[in-house]
Design a protein around this motif. Sequence first.
Motif, PDB file in Angstrom:
ATOM      1  N   VAL A 198     -11.289  23.682  89.444  1.00 49.51           N
ATOM      2  CA  VAL A 198     -11.492  24.184  88.092  1.00 49.51           C
ATOM      3  C   VAL A 198     -12.922  24.685  87.999  1.00 49.51           C
ATOM      4  O   VAL A 198     -13.861  23.984  88.392  1.00 49.51           O
ATOM      5  N   HIS A 199     -13.074  25.896  87.494  1.00 48.57           N
ATOM      6  CA  HIS A 199     -14.398  26.487  87.298  1.00 48.57           C
ATOM      7  C   HIS A 199     -14.675  26.572  85.809  1.00 48.57           C
ATOM      8  O   HIS A 199     -13.765  26.771  85.006  1.00 48.57           O
ATOM      9  N   TRP A 200     -15.945  26.520  85.460  1.00 48.13           N
ATOM     10  CA  TRP A 200     -16.352  26.761  84.071  1.00 48.13           C
ATOM     11  C   TRP A 200     -17.406  27.866  84.039  1.00 48.13           C
ATOM     12  O   TRP A 200     -18.350  27.861  84.840  1.00 48.13           O
ATOM     13  N   TYR A 201     -17.207  28.805  83.106  1.00 49.46           N
ATOM     14  CA  TYR A 201     -18.110  29.934  82.925  1.00 49.46           C
ATOM     15  C   TYR A 201     -18.483  30.040  81.459  1.00 49.46           C
ATOM     16  O   TYR A 201     -17.720  29.650  80.576  1.00 49.46           O
ATOM     17  N   ARG A 202     -19.656  30.583  81.211  1.00 44.53           N
ATOM     18  CA  ARG A 202     -20.091  30.851  79.840  1.00 44.53           C
ATOM     19  C   ARG A 202     -20.399  32.336  79.713  1.00 44.53           C
ATOM     20  O   ARG A 202     -21.036  32.926  80.585  1.00 44.53           O
ATOM     21  N   GLN A 203     -19.957  32.902  78.604  1.00 36.35           N
ATOM     22  CA  GLN A 203     -20.214  34.315  78.354  1.00 36.35           C
ATOM     23  C   GLN A 203     -20.855  34.478  76.983  1.00 36.35           C
ATOM     24  O   GLN A 203     -20.276  34.078  75.965  1.00 36.35           O
ATOM     25  N   LYS A 204     -22.023  35.074  76.974  1.00 35.46           N
ATOM     26  CA  LYS A 204     -22.672  35.388  75.704  1.00 35.46           C
ATOM     27  C   LYS A 204     -22.209  36.765  75.253  1.00 35.46           C
ATOM     28  O   LYS A 204     -21.797  37.595  76.062  1.00 35.46           O
ATOM     29  N   HIS A 205     -22.302  36.985  73.963  1.00 36.78           N
ATOM     30  CA  HIS A 205     -21.766  38.213  73.378  1.00 36.78           C
ATOM     31  C   HIS A 205     -22.359  39.459  74.041  1.00 36.78           C
ATOM     32  O   HIS A 205     -23.573  39.601  74.142  1.00 36.78           O
ATOM     33  N   GLY A 206     -21.484  40.332  74.512  1.00 42.87           N
ATOM     34  CA  GLY A 206     -21.926  41.583  75.120  1.00 42.87           C
ATOM     35  C   GLY A 206     -22.417  41.462  76.552  1.00 42.87           C
ATOM     36  O   GLY A 206     -22.919  42.439  77.114  1.00 42.87           O
ATOM     37  N   GLU A 207     -22.287  40.278  77.121  1.00 39.93           N
ATOM     38  CA  GLU A 207     -22.765  40.062  78.489  1.00 39.93           C
ATOM     39  C   GLU A 207     -21.617  39.675  79.416  1.00 39.93           C
ATOM     40  O   GLU A 207     -20.482  39.479  78.994  1.00 39.93           O
ATOM     41  N   ALA A 208     -21.940  39.565  80.685  1.00 37.79           N
ATOM     42  CA  ALA A 208     -20.955  39.148  81.677  1.00 37.79           C
ATOM     43  C   ALA A 208     -20.842  37.624  81.705  1.00 37.79           C
ATOM     44  O   ALA A 208     -21.796  36.920  81.360  1.00 37.79           O
ATOM     45  N   PRO A 209     -19.698  37.103  82.118  1.00 35.65           N
ATOM     46  CA  PRO A 209     -19.583  35.642  82.297  1.00 35.65           C
ATOM     47  C   PRO A 209     -20.536  35.160  83.383  1.00 35.65           C
ATOM     48  O   PRO A 209     -20.796  35.862  84.360  1.00 35.65           O
ATOM     49  N   VAL A 210     -21.035  33.935  83.186  1.00 35.30           N
ATOM     50  CA  VAL A 210     -21.958  33.328  84.136  1.00 35.30           C
ATOM     51  C   VAL A 210     -21.405  31.979  84.575  1.00 35.30           C
ATOM     52  O   VAL A 210     -20.974  31.170  83.747  1.00 35.30           O
ATOM     53  N   PHE A 211     -21.429  31.748  85.857  1.00 36.51           N
ATOM     54  CA  PHE A 211     -20.899  30.514  86.430  1.00 36.51           C
ATOM     55  C   PHE A 211     -21.720  29.313  85.975  1.00 36.51           C
ATOM     56  O   PHE A 211     -22.948  29.325  86.009  1.00 36.51           O
ATOM     57  N   LEU A 212     -21.007  28.241  85.553  1.00 39.60           N
ATOM     58  CA  LEU A 212     -21.670  26.990  85.189  1.00 39.60           C
ATOM     59  C   LEU A 212     -21.480  25.936  86.272  1.00 39.60           C
ATOM     60  O   LEU A 212     -22.444  25.365  86.779  1.00 39.60           O
ATOM     61  N   MET A 213     -20.238  25.663  86.601  1.00 33.02           N
ATOM     62  CA  MET A 213     -19.969  24.644  87.605  1.00 33.02           C
ATOM     63  C   MET A 213     -18.528  24.710  88.075  1.00 33.02           C
ATOM     64  O   MET A 213     -17.681  25.353  87.463  1.00 33.02           O
ATOM     65  N   ILE A 214     -18.282  24.026  89.179  1.00 33.92           N
ATOM     66  CA  ILE A 214     -16.949  23.942  89.744  1.00 33.92           C
ATOM     67  C   ILE A 214     -16.611  22.488  90.011  1.00 33.92           C
ATOM     68  O   ILE A 214     -17.486  21.697  90.390  1.00 33.92           O
ATOM     69  N   LEU A 215     -15.357  22.142  89.809  1.00 34.57           N
ATOM     70  CA  LEU A 215     -14.867  20.817  90.155  1.00 34.57           C
ATOM     71  C   LEU A 215     -13.728  20.992  91.133  1.00 34.57           C
ATOM     72  O   LEU A 215     -12.756  21.684  90.857  1.00 34.57           O
ATOM     73  N   LEU A 216     -13.887  20.376  92.281  1.00 32.00           N
ATOM     74  CA  LEU A 216     -12.886  20.506  93.318  1.00 32.00           C
ATOM     75  C   LEU A 216     -11.957  19.310  93.321  1.00 32.00           C
ATOM     76  O   LEU A 216     -12.362  18.201  92.974  1.00 32.00           O
ATOM     77  N   LYS A 217     -10.750  19.518  93.782  1.00 34.47           N
ATOM     78  CA  LYS A 217      -9.797  18.425  93.960  1.00 34.47           C
ATOM     79  C   LYS A 217     -10.449  17.389  94.876  1.00 34.47           C
ATOM     80  O   LYS A 217     -10.956  17.730  95.947  1.00 34.47           O
ATOM     81  N   GLY A 218     -10.445  16.166  94.406  1.00 29.17           N
ATOM     82  CA  GLY A 218     -11.052  15.102  95.205  1.00 29.17           C
ATOM     83  C   GLY A 218     -12.551  15.020  95.051  1.00 29.17           C
ATOM     84  O   GLY A 218     -13.197  14.192  95.686  1.00 29.17           O
ATOM     85  N   GLY A 219     -13.123  15.902  94.217  1.00 28.95           N
ATOM     86  CA  GLY A 219     -14.573  15.922  94.053  1.00 28.95           C
ATOM     87  C   GLY A 219     -15.052  15.027  92.941  1.00 28.95           C
ATOM     88  O   GLY A 219     -14.274  14.357  92.286  1.00 28.95           O
ATOM     89  N   GLU A 220     -16.344  15.043  92.728  1.00 30.39           N
ATOM     90  CA  GLU A 220     -16.952  14.186  91.719  1.00 30.39           C
ATOM     91  C   GLU A 220     -17.116  14.951  90.410  1.00 30.39           C
ATOM     92  O   GLU A 220     -17.034  16.165  90.369  1.00 30.39           O
ATOM     93  N   GLN A 221     -17.426  14.208  89.386  1.00 34.87           N
ATOM     94  CA  GLN A 221     -17.807  14.850  88.132  1.00 34.87           C
ATOM     95  C   GLN A 221     -19.135  15.556  88.338  1.00 34.87           C
ATOM     96  O   GLN A 221     -20.034  15.039  88.983  1.00 34.87           O
ATOM     97  N   LYS A 222     -19.245  16.748  87.783  1.00 38.87           N
ATOM     98  CA  LYS A 222     -20.440  17.541  87.998  1.00 38.87           C
ATOM     99  C   LYS A 222     -21.279  17.601  86.730  1.00 38.87           C
ATOM    100  O   LYS A 222     -20.775  17.441  85.623  1.00 38.87           O
ATOM    101  N   GLY A 223     -22.546  17.896  86.919  1.00 36.32           N
ATOM    102  CA  GLY A 223     -23.435  18.038  85.768  1.00 36.32           C
ATOM    103  C   GLY A 223     -24.375  19.203  85.958  1.00 36.32           C
ATOM    104  O   GLY A 223     -24.714  19.578  87.071  1.00 36.32           O
TER     105      GLY A 223
END
Lengths: 114, 113
Positions: free
Chosen positions: A31-56
């Motif tokens: 699962v990936h999370w991205y943030r997009q501000k108005h009028g801009e491109a999405p920006v990568f925040l973090m990824i969580l992989l199967k079997g992975g840890e909680q990310k911050g």
Amino acid sequence: QQPVQSPQAVILREGEDAVINCSSSKALYSVHWYRQKHGEAPVFLMILLKGGEQKGHEKISASFNEKKQQSSLYLTASQLSYSGTYFCGTEALLSGGSNYKLTFGKGTLLTVNP
Amino acid sequence: DAGITQSPRYKITETGRQVTLMCHQTWSHSYMFWYRQDLGHGLRLIYYSAAADITDKGEVPDGYVVSRSKTENFPLTLESATRSQTSVYFCASNPGVGRYEQYFGPGTRLTVT
């Protein structure tokens, strides 16, 4: 099939916390999370992989419940700069490993007011 | 260090015309993607490419054609533009080899009249 995000929109005052949820009907590799501000491109925040840890990432963290195919994004002590639309992107679990192909949810509009 | 660029940034065209949107990345990333973004739909994958000369359909490929003869370029062609293809188009790239984040270009706003 697109993952389902909730809520669709949330309004906060600076300093408040928020949780954004993402749910898929498919078995997931990541699962990936991205943030997009108005009028801009999405920006990568973090990824969580199967079997992975909680990310911050600063005051933004996320979890991934593999059994339920759900992920949650936690924003604590929100800042004005957190305003934007948050998208989760899911990668289906395939036998051959990752193919880097994402399906995005419709987004959650987060507004942080002073 | 240009990263990933798209051209044109804005385009107005008429129904039935052929339009090509360009995407160029300077990182030599293996994977490249085309998305369209419409209000209420989020980002939807049109086509993606795992390497030069390797492309595959995404969720909404109808009416679009892609090619990738060079690693750094991934043009998207609308063969005969329709009003339903009015949208914001984003190109993205990903390095692969265990790196999962996608880097998005600035987008092209396309209006079909």
